[in-house]
Design a protein around this motif. Structure first.
Motif, mmCIF file in Angstrom:
data_model
loop_
_atom_site.group_PDB
_atom_site.id
_atom_site.type_symbol
_atom_site.label_atom_id
_atom_site.label_comp_id
_atom_site.label_asym_id
_atom_site.label_seq_id
_atom_site.Cartn_x
_atom_site.Cartn_y
_atom_site.Cartn_z
ATOM 1 N N GLY A 9 0.863 6.114 -6.188
ATOM 2 C CA GLY A 9 2.186 6.406 -5.637
ATOM 3 C C GLY A 9 2.490 5.684 -4.339
ATOM 4 N N ASP B 213 0.826 -1.205 0.000
ATOM 5 C CA ASP B 213 0.000 0.000 0.000
ATOM 6 C C ASP B 213 0.864 1.260 0.000
ATOM 7 O OD1 ASP B 213 0.714 0.725 2.649
ATOM 8 O OD2 ASP B 213 -0.893 -0.518 3.480
ATOM 9 N N ARG B 214 0.216 2.406 0.075
ATOM 10 C CA ARG B 214 0.921 3.693 -0.045
ATOM 11 C C ARG B 214 1.840 3.994 1.141
ATOM 12 N NH1 ARG B 214 -0.647 7.986 -3.158
ATOM 13 N NH2 ARG B 214 -0.915 9.397 -1.397
ATOM 14 N N HIS B 215 1.772 3.194 2.178
ATOM 15 C CA HIS B 215 2.693 3.377 3.304
ATOM 16 C C HIS B 215 3.763 2.290 3.344
ATOM 17 C CE1 HIS B 215 0.223 6.459 5.694
ATOM 18 N NE2 HIS B 215 -0.245 6.401 4.474
#
Lengths: 389, 389
Positions: free
Chosen positions: B135, B108-110
């Protein structure tokens, strides 16, 4: 031993309101494109939503006539017609068509791609424009209520991939957004109505006054009063853009995403119904569900909950869909619950769900109790009867 | 009636220098990944250049061992090996493999995608990371001279499409860059040498002192002195990042692109040789050509021109390639001239070519005279004989 890189980029663009954008006497589009000046005529490529083109068959000739009358702008190629709605994002076919005109018509980073259509087409064309030559100037001309007041005015774009909504995309502010209210006059009933759910959403999390205005004008809005709709679109777009610029997180690096209030269930419902339920319709149900959840969780009192559900209903939204329940109709659909984890995954980091505690005031929770979700679904079953029409 | 949207995004990242990054006692990678803190272990996916993996077959087990010793980081999936060099960018095959691990391993994004390899692999993985879920956090670990001093430390990424270099891509600053000098020790001769052309380039347009240092250390650099190379990489990376942050145009919205000095002919030569000539080698020839052009145009005096060509040659670069001439060998290759228009098209706007008038000082020109280009090519034919080795 290290080097620190540090710089800021300023992003600025206008969301312009007009009517009859392609009337020969309307200078707006020409002014936007030529505002930076150029010795040579500037190339533009138009990409048009097939749904819109079918409703407004004279559109292409109006555009061609408009451009031919301007000195400093030139068509790079004939307008490209692409499939509208979610289908345009579901494969890379339409996306590659947009990339192809960029390649074939030699559209460069100083030329323009202008997309005219609903939110899905704008998302898809915006994404193609953002990554061709690392970003071509892009103007969005949203033609639905939903895209004029919400998705079209923001900074996100994308297409679906691996069957997942917006799996591919990025944050890329447009060069400009032009909202031509006259496009709304040919919308069918579902599209006229469905975009209004985002206005209710933003009112609930941001602005009580706007909510009161929506309550007062629900009948005019339902009756397709264009001036009322212009006010709705303008205020909703303003609240949306203010949120982006004041959030300290326009490109959503954190986990909190208040503009996605009501969206976890909405995204899942769109997927479960294979996008037969439109985004705005799904968002209305998603809002209703999270509002009912907030009541069961003790965040919202019953009269306020009812008032919100009534506004959704007055604007013509269904508050319930059979796929919120499992096939027996006696329990919540376990697929729906999976939507929470998919929502978390797309955002990344910790699960963060926006809740409303008063009209116009939001807060975040980091888990949702499945028992209360089930209660909320059955509340919607009851309310569905109450507001049946 | 309009709404103005206006916000700024601050981008910051470190380029960290180390040796033996995956030695169990080296805290650097763990510190970079966990610097924002997290309650749960953070997921990482590694993507590794096949060329590097072939040279360093113990790399994967070193990485796995390193990660297993850290408390707060977890492998999201086994490391993905992708084809290296330009081939990795030439189709979407390797690109889709990277997207697939993001999807399959629920990155995921993290979470982080960490790319280890040469510039082409970093470009490709960086692009996939920049557009998956709009992103994902991305760390670049460049393993060649070229990527450590130039492409890997910047903000651009991309893949080739429609047969055009970097047709698809965007500007997406990485989360961090880690330059581990020990990776350079297993490079073959061509890769060791070829990255140094970007150092000459940045010295020529930015910094006379660095040029003098390169002249003095040409023999040590040729003889694979790692300390000399560390200084080259650091200074070149510093000049490159300073340029990006001080240019007022990090995302290249304008037409001027001084870091592309020598690149118009280089891009074309790579294409004409089907990437048999490496980017750094092509850039050396591109620099030689534009320096010879500058002499014929009267921008540079002959002694300075010779001095620059001699440095290129001392570092082991060829100054000429037969495809600079047409098949008869009597005229400039007309295909080469087409590279000017392709370069203009990719940048967009007006043709803007950086020229050097003194070592360390640049200026822009907006046209190139084909007669002088022809003269410059024949100057390189002569010099090729002079510096033959």
């Amino acid at each position: 031993m290290k080097i620190n890189q540090n710089f800021s980029i300023n992003y600025t663009y206008d969301i312009l309101f007009t009517r009859e954008l392609f009337a020969p006497s309307n200078p707006l589009l020409n002014d936007v494109i030529t505002k930076n000046g150029s010795d040579k005529a500037i190339k533009i490529a138009f990409v048009i939503d097939k749904g819109l083109n079918d409703c407004q068959p004279e559109l292409i000739s109006k555009i061609e006539n408009y451009v031919s009358k301007q000195e400093k702008i030139n068509m790079a190629c004939p307008p490209l017609i692409v499939i509208g709605g979610e289908e345009t994002k579901n494969s890379t076919e339409e996306f590659v068509k947009v990339l192809s005109i960029v390649n074939d018509a030699k559209i460069d980073r100083h030329a323009f791609v202008v997309a005219i259509g609903g939110g899905a087409v704008l998302d898809m064309v915006g994404f193609a424009s953002a990554i061709a030559h690392r970003g071509i100037r892009h103007i969005r001309i949203p033609t639905t209520v939903l895209s004029q007041n919400d998705s079209g005015v923001g900074v996100k774009n994308g297409i679906n991939y691996f069957g997942k909504k917006n799996f591919l995309g990025n944050f890329a502010p447009p060069f400009a957004v032009i909202n031509d209210l006259t496009f709304l006059t040919t919308l069918d009933e579902r599209d006229w109505r469905s975009g209004m759910s985002e206005a209710i959403k933003v009112a609930l999390i941001k602005n009580q006054e706007f909510f009161l205005w929506l309550e007062k004008n629900a009948i005019a809005l339902s009756n397709r009063d264009l001036d009322a709709m212009e006010k709705l679109v303008f205020d909703c777009a303003q609240l949306h853009t203010d949120h982006i610029s004041n959030s300290n997180d326009p490109f959503e690096m954190g986990s909190s995403r208040p503009l996605d209030f009501g969206h976890w269930a909405a995204h899942k419902l769109e997927q479960l119904t294979k996008f037969e339920v439109k985004h705005g319709e799904a968002v209305a149900i998603g809002i209703a569900l999270d509002i009912a959840y907030a009541m069961h969780a003790g965040f919202l009192d019953t009269p306020t909950t009812d008032r919100i559900l009534k506004l959704l209903s007055d604007l013509g939204f269904s508050l319930f869909h059979p796929l919120l329940l499992d096939p027996t109709g006696t329990k919540v659909n376990p697929e729906l619950i999976k939507g929470l984890e998919e929502f978390r995954e797309h955002l990344g980091g910790e699960l963060t769900i926006t809740m409303v505690e008063k009209i116009g005031e939001k807060f975040d929770v980091h888990e949702m109790n499945s028992e209360w979700i089930e209660k909320a679904v059955f509340t919607l079953v009851e309310k569905k009867e109450m507001y049946a029409y």
